[in-house]
Design a protein around this motif. Structure first.
Motif, short mmCIF file in Angstrom:
data_model
loop_
_atom_site.label_atom_id
_atom_site.label_comp_id
_atom_site.label_asym_id
_atom_site.label_seq_id
_atom_site.Cartn_x
_atom_site.Cartn_y
_atom_site.Cartn_z
N TYR A 105 48.03 40.48 37.54
CA TYR A 105 48.48 39.56 38.57
C TYR A 105 48.95 38.26 37.92
O TYR A 105 48.28 37.70 37.07
N PHE A 106 50.14 37.77 38.32
CA PHE A 106 50.71 36.54 37.74
C PHE A 106 50.46 35.39 38.70
O PHE A 106 50.91 35.41 39.83
N GLU A 107 49.73 34.40 38.21
CA GLU A 107 49.42 33.22 39.01
C GLU A 107 50.30 32.07 38.55
O GLU A 107 50.30 31.69 37.38
N LYS A 123 58.20 39.86 33.98
CA LYS A 123 57.57 39.54 35.25
C LYS A 123 58.39 40.17 36.37
O LYS A 123 59.60 40.31 36.25
N GLY A 124 57.72 40.54 37.45
CA GLY A 124 58.42 41.11 38.58
C GLY A 124 57.52 41.21 39.79
O GLY A 124 56.32 40.94 39.73
N LYS A 125 58.14 41.62 40.88
CA LYS A 125 57.44 41.76 42.16
C LYS A 125 57.12 43.24 42.37
O LYS A 125 57.95 44.11 42.07
N ASP A 161 50.28 29.76 35.33
CA ASP A 161 51.50 30.15 34.61
C ASP A 161 51.22 31.29 33.61
O ASP A 161 51.76 31.30 32.52
N GLN A 162 50.35 32.20 33.99
CA GLN A 162 50.04 33.36 33.16
C GLN A 162 49.37 34.44 34.00
O GLN A 162 49.05 34.21 35.16
N GLY A 163 49.17 35.59 33.40
CA GLY A 163 48.47 36.67 34.08
C GLY A 163 46.99 36.37 34.16
O GLY A 163 46.41 35.83 33.22
N VAL A 164 46.39 36.69 35.31
CA VAL A 164 44.96 36.45 35.49
C VAL A 164 44.29 37.72 36.00
O VAL A 164 44.92 38.55 36.64
N ARG A 165 43.00 37.83 35.71
CA ARG A 165 42.23 38.96 36.23
C ARG A 165 41.84 38.65 37.67
O ARG A 165 41.76 37.49 38.07
N ILE A 166 41.58 39.70 38.42
CA ILE A 166 41.27 39.57 39.84
C ILE A 166 39.87 40.10 40.09
O ILE A 166 39.49 41.15 39.59
N GLY A 167 39.11 39.34 40.89
CA GLY A 167 37.80 39.78 41.32
C GLY A 167 37.75 39.77 42.84
O GLY A 167 38.70 39.37 43.50
N PHE A 168 36.62 40.18 43.38
CA PHE A 168 36.44 40.19 44.83
C PHE A 168 35.28 39.29 45.20
O PHE A 168 34.35 39.11 44.44
N LYS A 169 35.37 38.73 46.41
CA LYS A 169 34.34 37.82 46.88
C LYS A 169 34.22 37.98 48.39
O LYS A 169 35.21 38.21 49.07
N PHE A 170 33.00 37.85 48.90
CA PHE A 170 32.79 37.91 50.34
C PHE A 170 32.67 36.49 50.87
O PHE A 170 31.93 35.67 50.32
N SER A 208 53.25 39.15 42.59
CA SER A 208 53.97 38.91 41.35
C SER A 208 53.06 39.34 40.21
O SER A 208 51.89 38.96 40.17
N VAL A 209 53.61 40.15 39.30
CA VAL A 209 52.81 40.65 38.19
C VAL A 209 53.56 40.45 36.88
O VAL A 209 54.77 40.26 36.86
N VAL A 210 52.81 40.50 35.78
CA VAL A 210 53.38 40.47 34.44
C VAL A 210 52.91 41.73 33.72
O VAL A 210 51.76 42.15 33.87
N VAL A 211 53.82 42.36 32.97
CA VAL A 211 53.50 43.59 32.24
C VAL A 211 52.79 43.19 30.95
O VAL A 211 53.27 42.34 30.20
#
Length: 103
Positions: free
Chosen positions: A70-72, A20-22, A76-85, A8-11
Motif C-alpha cells: 500500500y502506498f501512503e 506505482k499504480g492504482k 511518500d512510501q509503501g507501508v504495511r497494513i494492519g487491522f484495528k477495531f 494506490s500501491v507500489v510494486v
C-alpha cells in the motif's frame, strides 16, 4: 485481503519493482491483484463477433498480492497494513507506519 480495489500501491518485487499504480481488480481466490500500468503483457486476440477487431493488444496481467505494498502519500512510501477495531465495533485498516486509519 489487505489490498482493495482503488488503492494506490507500489510494486516491491519483480520486473516492475518501484512502479506505482492504482489497483484495478482484486482476485482473492488466487491472492492476486491487477495494477494499472504494471506487468504489461502482449495478447494476440481473435476477432469475435461482427464489429470486434482482432490483433495484438497490450494489457495488464495479474501480479501476486505479496509483491505489492500500500502506498501512503503522507509517508511518500509503501507501508504495511494492519487491522484495528474501533469503539463501535467496526474493523478498519490502519497504516503500521503512521497509525492512521486508511478507510
Amino acid at each position: 485481503m489487505r489490498i482493495k480495489k482503488g488503492d494506490s500501491v507500489v510494486v516491491i518485487a519483480g520486473k516492475d519493482k518501484g512502479k506505482k499504480g492504482k489497483v484495478l481488480q482484486v482476485i482473492p481466490k488466487n491472492n492476486k491483484v491487477i495494477v494499472e500500468g504494471v506487468n504489461i503483457i502482449t495478447k494476440h486476440q481473435k476477432p469475435t463477433g461482427q464489429n470486434q477487431q482482432g490483433g495484438i493488444i497490450k494489457r495488464e496481467a495479474a501480479i501476486d498480492a505479496s509483491n505489492v505494498m500500500y502506498f501512503e502519500k503522507k509517508a511518500d512510501q509503501g507501508v504495511r497494513i494492519g487491522f484495528k477495531f474501533l469503539e463501535n465495533g467496526d474493523k478498519v485498516r490502519v497504516s503500521k507506519k503512521t497509525g492512521e486509519v486508511i478507510d
